[in-house]
Scaffold this motif. Structure first.
Motif, PDB file in Angstrom:
ATOM      1  N   ASP A  68      -5.476  11.242 -12.017  1.00 37.29           N
ATOM      2  CA  ASP A  68      -4.966  11.639 -13.340  1.00 37.29           C
ATOM      3  C   ASP A  68      -5.309  10.548 -14.352  1.00 37.29           C
ATOM      4  O   ASP A  68      -5.431   9.378 -13.978  1.00 37.29           O
ATOM      5  N   GLU A  69      -5.438  10.927 -15.613  1.00 38.28           N
ATOM      6  CA  GLU A  69      -5.709   9.923 -16.634  1.00 38.28           C
ATOM      7  C   GLU A  69      -4.545   8.936 -16.698  1.00 38.28           C
ATOM      8  O   GLU A  69      -3.376   9.340 -16.645  1.00 38.28           O
ATOM      9  N   LEU A  70      -4.897   7.649 -16.798  1.00 39.41           N
ATOM     10  CA  LEU A  70      -3.871   6.605 -16.929  1.00 39.41           C
ATOM     11  C   LEU A  70      -3.922   6.093 -18.364  1.00 39.41           C
ATOM     12  O   LEU A  70      -4.930   5.550 -18.805  1.00 39.41           O
ATOM     13  N   LEU A 105       1.690   2.071 -14.504  1.00 37.27           N
ATOM     14  CA  LEU A 105       1.495   1.918 -13.066  1.00 37.27           C
ATOM     15  C   LEU A 105       2.410   0.823 -12.519  1.00 37.27           C
ATOM     16  O   LEU A 105       3.064   0.993 -11.484  1.00 37.27           O
ATOM     17  N   LEU A 106       2.438  -0.296 -13.235  1.00 41.52           N
ATOM     18  CA  LEU A 106       3.259  -1.421 -12.791  1.00 41.52           C
ATOM     19  C   LEU A 106       4.737  -1.049 -12.835  1.00 41.52           C
ATOM     20  O   LEU A 106       5.518  -1.405 -11.957  1.00 41.52           O
ATOM     21  N   SER A 115       0.844  -1.204   0.000  1.00 40.84           N
ATOM     22  CA  SER A 115       0.000   0.000   0.000  1.00 40.84           C
ATOM     23  C   SER A 115       0.873   1.246   0.000  1.00 40.84           C
ATOM     24  O   SER A 115       0.541   2.263  -0.628  1.00 40.84           O
ATOM     25  N   LYS A 116       1.992   1.169   0.714  1.00 39.84           N
ATOM     26  CA  LYS A 116       2.907   2.318   0.734  1.00 39.84           C
ATOM     27  C   LYS A 116       3.449   2.576  -0.670  1.00 39.84           C
ATOM     28  O   LYS A 116       3.499   3.718  -1.142  1.00 39.84           O
ATOM     29  N   LEU A 117       3.845   1.497  -1.349  1.00 41.99           N
ATOM     30  CA  LEU A 117       4.379   1.659  -2.718  1.00 41.99           C
ATOM     31  C   LEU A 117       3.284   2.159  -3.657  1.00 41.99           C
ATOM     32  O   LEU A 117       3.533   2.980  -4.549  1.00 41.99           O
ATOM     33  N   GLY A 118       2.057   1.689  -3.410  1.00 43.86           N
ATOM     34  CA  GLY A 118       0.920   2.133  -4.222  1.00 43.86           C
ATOM     35  C   GLY A 118       0.699   3.631  -4.094  1.00 43.86           C
ATOM     36  O   GLY A 118       0.351   4.305  -5.068  1.00 43.86           O
TER      37      GLY A 118
END
Ligand SMILES: Cc1cc2nc3c(=O)[nH]c(=O)nc-3n(C[C@H](O)[C@H](O)[C@H](O)COP(=O)(O)O)c2cc1C
Length: 214
Positions: free
Chosen positions: A145-147, A153-154, A134-137
């Motif tokens: 923001d638009e992805l 993300l990965l 969760s911290k890394l997330g």
């Protein structure tokens, strides 16, 4: 269209569980804690999930669910990304509302007030207690923001995992908000739509308590 959606108009469920007719509680935080415990005891799944609504600069309201994490110094605490849509809207307009719905107890709690950022030390302490992923997330998601591609993300997750290892500091754009109520309304469903509504409204350092028509 789904049959369930078509049938909604024929659903006239009555509310029979409780009553606030004898409510003598003069402190809304005590009443909230009591109702929260009863929501948990009733087997409600996500008792601390609530709808937070904010308003944009052009007066468009928007709502989303967040987790209530604490009731601290008479404020309702949640955590999020300060650069998210809700974060930006709060920055421009700190007026917000928070709504709980506990269907098993046939109850709703409606809270309106002003939102402010928690002190950094409080956000640090909570961030520290979160699971590593969760911290890394929190670092990897540019929330709202638009992805353009899931891969981005990965790749960011992998980047921050590599950068921080096990010791992930709190991102500066992530932390807690405190919603300090100016009004809290407790709603208890009752038969024939004659529901109880009790309002606690901040007034000259005290609570003005009154009922509203259902
Ligand atoms: C059950 C549940 C709990 C959630 N809890 C949080 C939370 O505590 N903090 C958060 O930022 N988003 C949480 N979310 C995601 C938000 O609903 C929302 O998608 C996200 O915060 C982006 O909102 P925004 O673009 O309006 O800022 C939760 C969603 C659900 C369904």
């Amino acid at each position: 269209m789904s049959d369930n959606l078509r049938d909604l108009k024929n659903n006239h469920q009555d509310f029979t569980k409780g009553s606030l007719a004898t409510n003598e509680e003069k402190n809304p935080y005590v009443l909230f804690s009591f109702w929260f415990d009863e929501a948990i005891a009733s087997g409600e799944l996500e008792s601390n999930a609530c709808v937070v609504s904010t308003v944009s600069l052009d007066l468009q309201p928007s709502s989303r669910i967040v987790y209530l994490k604490e009731l601290l110094d008479e404020a309702f605490i949640f955590y999020t990304n300060y650069a998210s849509q809700k974060g930006k809207e709060i920055e421009n307009n700190p007026k917000a509302s928070m709504l709980f719905f506990w269907p098993k107890s046939e109850r709703q709690v409606r809270i309106e007030g002003l939102v402010s950022k928690l002190p950094e030390s409080v956000s640090d302490a909570y961030f520290d207690s979160r699971p590593l992923q969760s911290k890394l997330g929190a670092w990897s998601s540019h929330q709202s923001d638009e992805l353009h591609d899931q891969k981005e993300l990965l790749e960011r997750m992998a980047f921050y995992e590599n950068k921080f290892g096990e010791n992930v500091p709190r991102p500066p754009h992530w932390g807690g908000y405190a919603l300090t109520p100016m009004l809290i309304e407790f709603w208890q469903g009752k038969p024939s739509r004659l529901h109880d509504r009790i309002v606690f409204e901040a007034f000259e350092g005290n609570w003005k308590i009154y009922r509203k028509n259902p």
